[in-house]
Design a protein around this motif. Sequence first.
Motif, PDB file in Angstrom:
ATOM      1  N   ILE A  27     -57.527 -39.040 -83.577  1.00  0.00           N
ATOM      2  CA  ILE A  27     -56.488 -39.869 -82.965  1.00  0.00           C
ATOM      3  C   ILE A  27     -57.044 -40.603 -81.751  1.00  0.00           C
ATOM      4  CG2 ILE A  27     -54.308 -39.780 -81.666  1.00  0.00           C
ATOM      5  CD1 ILE A  27     -53.435 -37.549 -83.666  1.00  0.00           C
ATOM      6  N   LYS A  28     -57.829 -39.924 -80.930  1.00  0.00           N
ATOM      7  CA  LYS A  28     -58.419 -40.564 -79.756  1.00  0.00           C
ATOM      8  C   LYS A  28     -59.275 -41.768 -80.142  1.00  0.00           C
ATOM      9  CE  LYS A  28     -58.729 -36.542 -76.708  1.00  0.00           C
ATOM     10  NZ  LYS A  28     -59.674 -35.645 -76.011  1.00  0.00           N
ATOM     11  N   LEU A  29     -59.962 -41.660 -81.282  1.00  0.00           N
ATOM     12  CA  LEU A  29     -60.891 -42.704 -81.704  1.00  0.00           C
ATOM     13  C   LEU A  29     -60.233 -43.850 -82.470  1.00  0.00           C
ATOM     14  CD1 LEU A  29     -63.850 -40.441 -82.854  1.00  0.00           C
ATOM     15  CD2 LEU A  29     -63.642 -41.705 -80.695  1.00  0.00           C
ATOM     16  N   MET A  30     -59.008 -43.663 -82.945  1.00  0.00           N
ATOM     17  CA  MET A  30     -58.373 -44.716 -83.728  1.00  0.00           C
ATOM     18  C   MET A  30     -57.923 -45.863 -82.827  1.00  0.00           C
ATOM     19  SD  MET A  30     -54.627 -43.340 -84.816  1.00  0.00           S
ATOM     20  CE  MET A  30     -53.343 -43.168 -83.616  1.00  0.00           C
ATOM     21  N   THR A  31     -57.732 -47.023 -83.429  1.00  0.00           N
ATOM     22  CA  THR A  31     -57.206 -48.179 -82.704  1.00  0.00           C
ATOM     23  C   THR A  31     -56.082 -48.796 -83.523  1.00  0.00           C
ATOM     24  OG1 THR A  31     -58.813 -49.695 -83.686  1.00  0.00           O
ATOM     25  CG2 THR A  31     -59.395 -48.713 -81.552  1.00  0.00           C
ATOM     26  N   CYS A  32     -55.134 -49.394 -82.827  1.00  0.00           N
ATOM     27  CA  CYS A  32     -54.029 -50.101 -83.470  1.00  0.00           C
ATOM     28  C   CYS A  32     -53.840 -51.432 -82.765  1.00  0.00           C
ATOM     29  CB  CYS A  32     -52.736 -49.288 -83.400  1.00  0.00           C
ATOM     30  SG  CYS A  32     -52.752 -47.799 -84.413  1.00  0.00           S
ATOM     31  N   GLU A  33     -53.515 -52.448 -83.560  1.00  0.00           N
ATOM     32  CA  GLU A  33     -53.318 -53.785 -83.010  1.00  0.00           C
ATOM     33  C   GLU A  33     -51.836 -54.105 -82.950  1.00  0.00           C
ATOM     34  OE1 GLU A  33     -55.488 -57.889 -83.853  1.00  0.00           O
ATOM     35  OE2 GLU A  33     -54.147 -57.337 -85.499  1.00  0.00           O
ATOM     36  N   GLY A  34     -51.421 -54.599 -81.797  1.00  0.00           N
ATOM     37  CA  GLY A  34     -50.063 -55.085 -81.638  1.00  0.00           C
ATOM     38  C   GLY A  34     -50.114 -56.592 -81.476  1.00  0.00           C
ATOM     39  N   ILE A  35     -49.164 -57.266 -82.095  1.00  0.00           N
ATOM     40  CA  ILE A  35     -49.160 -58.727 -81.996  1.00  0.00           C
ATOM     41  C   ILE A  35     -47.782 -59.234 -81.597  1.00  0.00           C
ATOM     42  CG2 ILE A  35     -51.005 -59.037 -83.689  1.00  0.00           C
ATOM     43  CD1 ILE A  35     -48.844 -59.865 -85.706  1.00  0.00           C
ATOM     44  N   SER A  36     -47.762 -60.435 -81.036  1.00  0.00           N
ATOM     45  CA  SER A  36     -46.513 -61.143 -80.791  1.00  0.00           C
ATOM     46  C   SER A  36     -46.799 -62.630 -80.912  1.00  0.00           C
ATOM     47  CB  SER A  36     -45.917 -60.796 -79.418  1.00  0.00           C
ATOM     48  OG  SER A  36     -46.735 -61.250 -78.377  1.00  0.00           O
ATOM     49  N   ALA A  37     -45.745 -63.397 -80.973  1.00  0.00           N
ATOM     50  CA  ALA A  37     -45.834 -64.857 -81.095  1.00  0.00           C
ATOM     51  C   ALA A  37     -46.716 -65.238 -82.286  1.00  0.00           C
ATOM     52  CB  ALA A  37     -46.342 -65.490 -79.814  1.00  0.00           C
ATOM     53  N   SER A  38     -46.436 -64.617 -83.419  1.00  0.00           N
ATOM     54  CA  SER A  38     -47.161 -64.897 -84.671  1.00  0.00           C
ATOM     55  C   SER A  38     -48.669 -64.774 -84.521  1.00  0.00           C
ATOM     56  CB  SER A  38     -46.795 -66.285 -85.185  1.00  0.00           C
ATOM     57  OG  SER A  38     -45.419 -66.371 -85.458  1.00  0.00           O
TER      58      SER A  38
END
Length: 101
Positions: A27-38
């Motif tokens: 879990i510490k090593l994972m990454t997730c991307e958040g986006i806004s404004a398309s």
Amino acid sequence: MFKGGMAGMMQKAKQMQEDMESVQEEIKLMTCEGISASGSIKIILNGEYKITSINIDNSLLTDKEILEDLIMIAFNDASSKVNSASKDKMKNVTGGLNLPF
């Protein structure tokens, strides 16, 4: 018979603890991307909810208030994804038990 059952239960608990520690490292090593404004704003969070990258399209640099709102939306999106992925990984280890980690 009780001792054999207890020893087996202790072994399972030890294995579960080892599996949990392994998943926590994943879990510490994972990454997730958040986006806004398309996709005009992208924020990458690691499993410890720390921002590792921010990308902002130049067209958004003229309006401070909108930019702040969009950054917040992108961060919350990434945070939600980290939380969901963490819960899924922990669920696999705990067999669906809702333990407070």
